[in-house]
Design a protein around this motif. Structure first.
Motif, PDB file in Angstrom:
ATOM      1  N   VAL A 263     -31.750  -3.617 -20.754  1.00 44.18           N
ATOM      2  CA  VAL A 263     -31.134  -2.297 -20.862  1.00 44.18           C
ATOM      3  C   VAL A 263     -32.137  -1.217 -20.482  1.00 44.18           C
ATOM      4  CG1 VAL A 263     -30.103  -0.650 -22.477  1.00 44.18           C
ATOM      5  CG2 VAL A 263     -29.480  -3.057 -22.588  1.00 44.18           C
ATOM      6  N   GLU A 264     -33.378  -1.373 -20.941  1.00 47.04           N
ATOM      7  CA  GLU A 264     -34.410  -0.391 -20.594  1.00 47.04           C
ATOM      8  C   GLU A 264     -34.662  -0.369 -19.096  1.00 47.04           C
ATOM      9  OE1 GLU A 264     -37.843  -1.292 -22.922  1.00 47.04           O
ATOM     10  OE2 GLU A 264     -36.842  -0.828 -24.807  1.00 47.04           O
TER      11      GLU A 264
ATOM     12  N   ASN B 228     -31.717   1.399 -17.443  1.00 42.44           N
ATOM     13  CA  ASN B 228     -31.807   2.845 -17.662  1.00 42.44           C
ATOM     14  C   ASN B 228     -32.873   3.477 -16.780  1.00 42.44           C
ATOM     15  OD1 ASN B 228     -29.761   2.792 -19.533  1.00 42.44           O
ATOM     16  ND2 ASN B 228     -31.121   2.819 -21.305  1.00 42.44           N
ATOM     17  N   LYS B 229     -33.999   2.782 -16.607  1.00 41.82           N
ATOM     18  CA  LYS B 229     -35.072   3.309 -15.756  1.00 41.82           C
ATOM     19  C   LYS B 229     -34.593   3.424 -14.311  1.00 41.82           C
ATOM     20  CE  LYS B 229     -38.501   0.723 -14.443  1.00 41.82           C
ATOM     21  NZ  LYS B 229     -39.657  -0.156 -14.416  1.00 41.82           N
TER      22      LYS B 229
ATOM     23  N   ILE C 203     -31.430   3.727 -13.249  1.00 46.21           N
ATOM     24  CA  ILE C 203     -30.418   4.779 -13.155  1.00 46.21           C
ATOM     25  C   ILE C 203     -31.094   6.150 -13.177  1.00 46.21           C
ATOM     26  CG2 ILE C 203     -28.469   5.854 -14.361  1.00 46.21           C
ATOM     27  CD1 ILE C 203     -27.705   2.948 -15.241  1.00 46.21           C
ATOM     28  N   LYS C 204     -32.128   6.294 -14.001  1.00 45.00           N
ATOM     29  CA  LYS C 204     -32.871   7.556 -14.057  1.00 45.00           C
ATOM     30  C   LYS C 204     -33.548   7.846 -12.715  1.00 45.00           C
ATOM     31  CE  LYS C 204     -36.374   9.857 -16.859  1.00 45.00           C
ATOM     32  NZ  LYS C 204     -37.325   9.704 -17.963  1.00 45.00           N
TER      33      LYS C 204
ATOM     34  N   TYR D 246     -25.690   2.148  -8.705  1.00 45.22           N
ATOM     35  CA  TYR D 246     -26.396   1.093  -9.414  1.00 45.22           C
ATOM     36  C   TYR D 246     -25.548  -0.174  -9.502  1.00 45.22           C
ATOM     37  CZ  TYR D 246     -28.778  -1.485 -13.061  1.00 45.22           C
ATOM     38  OH  TYR D 246     -29.415  -2.471 -13.761  1.00 45.22           O
TER      39      TYR D 246
END
Length: 188
Positions: free
Chosen positions: A5-6, A9-10, A12-13, A37
């Protein structure tokens, strides 16, 4: 699972960072970043996250506005042909899933071989002095500035599979075995 998940998220950021200037109105671009993504092929699986979840490729908004060959073909099918086409696609999902799983396992094997090339095996022998790592859940861990290692201890016996039996400096043998990863050599 939390690491996955991290990582997502990285990524997508990072995508949002390329789409937005000065971090303003990023929430307006989020759906497009998520679409990007979800429709990008991953190296580890050779598939997009979308196809892994839904079993078919995504129809992007541009294909709805300007119909692609795939959309035109599906629109001109009769109900029976369309059902047969869907059934064939469902049958292909199992094959795609198996290919993805096999490729993922091969990818993991390649990554572990590359990692293990850099790992140097540590050898311990009876009589050597070692320090034992203090894990955060142990009573010895009393805060941020407390020591991370405890000891020295003496290696009493080396067992198969990277397990050690330690002894106190006065010769008292520990009843619990300890993993090789939780100790390091102590040099006087």
């Amino acid at each position: 699972m939390n690491g996955v998940v991290e990582a997502a998220n990285k990524n997508i950021k990072k995508i949002l960072g390329m789409m937005v200037e000065n971090h303003k109105k990023w929430h307006e671009k989020l759906p497009f970043a998520l679409l990007g993504y979800r429709t990008t092929v991953r190296t580890s699986t050779r598939a997009t996250p979308y196809i892994l979840v839904y079993g078919t490729e995504v129809v992007i908004p541009a294909e709805v506005e300007v119909p692609s060959l795939r959309i035109i073909q599906e629109a001109e099918l009769s109900d029976v042909e369309w059902i047969r086409s869907c059934y064939e696609q469902l049958a292909l999902i199992d094959g795609k899933s198996m290919n993805t799983i096999c490729h993922g396992q091969l990818y993991q094997n390649r990554m572990s071989r590359a990692f293990n090339k850099r790992v140097k095996p540590r050898q311990f022998a009876p009589g050597q002095l070692v320090l034992k790592k203090i894990s955060p859940h142990q009573d010895e861990a009393k805060g941020k500035f407390s020591p991370n290692w405890k000891g020295p201890y003496m290696v009493h016996m080396v067992l198969i599979g990277g397990v050690l039996i330690l002894a106190e400096m006065d010769g008292e043998i520990w009843p619990k075995q300890i993993n090789l990863d939780a100790v390091k050599r102590y040099y006087i």
